[in-house]
Design a protein around this motif. Sequence first.
Motif, PDB file in Angstrom:
ATOM      1  N   GLY A   1       4.933  -1.861   6.526  1.00 13.27           N
ATOM      2  CA  GLY A   1       4.854  -2.370   5.160  1.00 13.27           C
ATOM      3  C   GLY A   1       4.264  -1.623   4.313  1.00 13.27           C
ATOM      4  O   GLY A   1       3.813  -2.187   3.402  1.00 13.27           O
ATOM      5  N   MET A   2       4.571  -0.203   4.087  1.00 15.01           N
ATOM      6  CA  MET A   2       4.135   0.756   3.330  1.00 15.01           C
ATOM      7  C   MET A   2       5.135   1.629   2.587  1.00 15.01           C
ATOM      8  O   MET A   2       5.782   1.787   3.110  1.00 15.01           O
ATOM      9  CB  MET A   2       2.743   1.346   3.685  1.00 15.01           C
ATOM     10  CG  MET A   2       3.187   2.580   4.887  1.00 15.01           C
ATOM     11  SD  MET A   2       1.895   3.446   5.454  1.00 15.01           S
ATOM     12  CE  MET A   2       0.892   2.586   6.407  1.00 15.01           C
TER      13      MET A   2
ATOM     14  N   ASN B   1       6.820   2.360 -10.947  1.00 13.58           N
ATOM     15  CA  ASN B   1       8.370   2.211 -10.670  1.00 13.58           C
ATOM     16  C   ASN B   1       8.571   1.738  -9.216  1.00 13.58           C
ATOM     17  O   ASN B   1       9.446   1.340  -8.758  1.00 13.58           O
ATOM     18  CB  ASN B   1       8.961   3.607 -10.539  1.00 13.58           C
ATOM     19  CG  ASN B   1       9.041   4.073 -11.888  1.00 13.58           C
ATOM     20  OD1 ASN B   1      10.107   3.789 -12.790  1.00 13.58           O
ATOM     21  ND2 ASN B   1       8.274   5.003 -12.466  1.00 13.58           N
ATOM     22  N   TYR B   2       7.457   1.354  -8.531  1.00 11.27           N
ATOM     23  CA  TYR B   2       7.318   0.860  -7.174  1.00 11.27           C
ATOM     24  C   TYR B   2       6.331  -0.239  -7.028  1.00 11.27           C
ATOM     25  O   TYR B   2       5.345  -0.259  -7.728  1.00 11.27           O
ATOM     26  CB  TYR B   2       7.441   1.760  -6.162  1.00 11.27           C
ATOM     27  CG  TYR B   2       8.489   2.917  -6.043  1.00 11.27           C
ATOM     28  CD1 TYR B   2       9.611   2.540  -5.324  1.00 11.27           C
ATOM     29  CD2 TYR B   2       8.355   3.923  -6.758  1.00 11.27           C
ATOM     30  CE1 TYR B   2      10.583   3.465  -5.186  1.00 11.27           C
ATOM     31  CE2 TYR B   2       9.398   4.801  -6.899  1.00 11.27           C
ATOM     32  CZ  TYR B   2      10.774   4.492  -5.638  1.00 11.27           C
ATOM     33  OH  TYR B   2      11.793   5.578  -5.899  1.00 11.27           O
ATOM     34  N   PRO B   3       6.648  -1.346  -6.333  1.00 12.72           N
ATOM     35  CA  PRO B   3       5.917  -2.463  -6.239  1.00 12.72           C
ATOM     36  C   PRO B   3       4.511  -2.152  -5.441  1.00 12.72           C
ATOM     37  O   PRO B   3       4.518  -2.749  -4.343  1.00 12.72           O
ATOM     38  CB  PRO B   3       6.682  -3.374  -5.355  1.00 12.72           C
ATOM     39  CG  PRO B   3       7.374  -2.668  -4.639  1.00 12.72           C
ATOM     40  CD  PRO B   3       7.956  -1.608  -5.324  1.00 12.72           C
ATOM     41  N   THR B   4       3.761  -1.027  -5.878  1.00 16.71           N
ATOM     42  CA  THR B   4       2.349  -0.947  -5.248  1.00 16.71           C
ATOM     43  C   THR B   4       1.359  -1.842  -5.583  1.00 16.71           C
ATOM     44  O   THR B   4       1.293  -2.449  -6.491  1.00 16.71           O
ATOM     45  CB  THR B   4       1.925   0.545  -5.725  1.00 16.71           C
ATOM     46  OG1 THR B   4       1.684   0.529  -7.183  1.00 16.71           O
ATOM     47  CG2 THR B   4       3.136   1.641  -5.506  1.00 16.71           C
TER      48      THR B   4
ATOM     49  N   PRO C   1       0.744  -1.181  -0.090  1.00 20.52           N
ATOM     50  CA  PRO C   1      -0.026  -0.016   0.016  1.00 20.52           C
ATOM     51  C   PRO C   1       0.949   1.397  -0.014  1.00 20.52           C
ATOM     52  O   PRO C   1       2.056   1.219   0.350  1.00 20.52           O
ATOM     53  CB  PRO C   1      -0.888  -0.153   1.280  1.00 20.52           C
ATOM     54  CG  PRO C   1       0.245  -0.957   2.124  1.00 20.52           C
ATOM     55  CD  PRO C   1       0.911  -1.989   1.334  1.00 20.52           C
ATOM     56  N   VAL C   2       0.220   2.084  -0.269  1.00 21.39           N
ATOM     57  CA  VAL C   2       1.135   3.597  -0.620  1.00 21.39           C
ATOM     58  C   VAL C   2       0.300   4.835   0.175  1.00 21.39           C
ATOM     59  O   VAL C   2      -1.051   4.796   0.207  1.00 21.39           O
ATOM     60  CB  VAL C   2       1.280   4.135  -1.969  1.00 21.39           C
ATOM     61  CG1 VAL C   2       1.917   5.242  -2.016  1.00 21.39           C
ATOM     62  CG2 VAL C   2       1.792   2.962  -2.662  1.00 21.39           C
ATOM     63  N   ALA C   3       0.986   5.530   1.196  1.00 19.48           N
ATOM     64  CA  ALA C   3       0.383   6.693   1.570  1.00 19.48           C
ATOM     65  C   ALA C   3       1.355   7.912   1.042  1.00 19.48           C
ATOM     66  O   ALA C   3       2.463   8.067   1.347  1.00 19.48           O
ATOM     67  CB  ALA C   3       0.611   6.729   3.069  1.00 19.48           C
ATOM     68  N   TYR C   4       0.561   8.839   0.457  1.00 13.88           N
ATOM     69  CA  TYR C   4       1.096  10.366   0.143  1.00 13.88           C
ATOM     70  C   TYR C   4       0.913  11.220   1.296  1.00 13.88           C
ATOM     71  O   TYR C   4      -0.303  11.332   1.917  1.00 13.88           O
ATOM     72  CB  TYR C   4       0.191  10.680  -1.201  1.00 13.88           C
ATOM     73  CG  TYR C   4       0.584   9.875  -2.307  1.00 13.88           C
ATOM     74  CD1 TYR C   4       1.541  10.345  -3.098  1.00 13.88           C
ATOM     75  CD2 TYR C   4       0.041   8.638  -2.760  1.00 13.88           C
ATOM     76  CE1 TYR C   4       1.823   9.405  -4.438  1.00 13.88           C
ATOM     77  CE2 TYR C   4       0.057   7.831  -3.678  1.00 13.88           C
ATOM     78  CZ  TYR C   4       0.974   8.318  -4.534  1.00 13.88           C
ATOM     79  OH  TYR C   4       1.335   7.373  -5.655  1.00 13.88           O
TER      80      TYR C   4
END
Length: 268
Positions: free
Chosen positions: A83-84, A122-125, A53-56
């Motif tokens: 793990g984000m 570019n990232y394993p999102t 997961p991703v947090a901006y």
Amino acid sequence: MKRFLSAFIIVCAALSAFAAKIDTVTVATSNLETPMTVLVVTPDSMQPGQKLPVAYVLHGYFGDYNDWLSHQPRIADAADLYGMIIVHPDGRNTWYLDSFVNPAVKMESFFIQDLIPFIDANYPTDPVPAKRAITGLSMGGHGALYLAFTHPDIFGNAGSMSGGVDLRPFPENWGLPGILGPMDQYPDRWANASVITHVKDLKPGQINIYFDCGVDDFFAGVNENLHKALLEAGIPHDYVSRPGAHTWEYWNNSILHHLLFFNEAFRR
């Protein structure tokens, strides 16, 4: 709430045991006058083939992409603990909006058309709304909720710390006329750019929402109004009002709550 606070205490105790990788990347774009510099924090515990997961996390007015990590380095530890991936872009005093005054500055378009696709490429999102979050402080709190409320197909989780969630009470402040034009001439622009006017467009449960503001903050009133508007619309959310002002002392504590909230939402 008691369980949430207990988990928060445990998290704070554990953060110092972790590390993370921090990349400085440049994102090309035609929506801004120059390319965007972004910090990307990835967990050291990342496994091959894992989707994260991703947090901006957005900064405030007069800040830049370095602000958060320079003030609260435990954000990098939280990335590893949960793990984000955590992304810190540069808001360039735009309030994270497309400017009506300078057509060469389209920050909202940059986020949706350039930044998020770049991170996902570019990232394993895990590139689904439920695994994507956004939050920020002050100008960034406005930007986070504005982008999430107007793009719920992109962000399934959103927060704000001391956010300027209604711009209309501040018609001469923080460069806003240079983005939207004078409020007395363009009231509809100012209304549409304000988070609170988009509550009517939300569906219950569409976005996991967590926002807070210090009781001594000059944005306390507009945050209370947003809380009331969400209640009246029947939109579930977590809202916290606690002692504090518009300061890094407040935000350094608050961001750890937000990342914990997002982690719980990602796990669900």
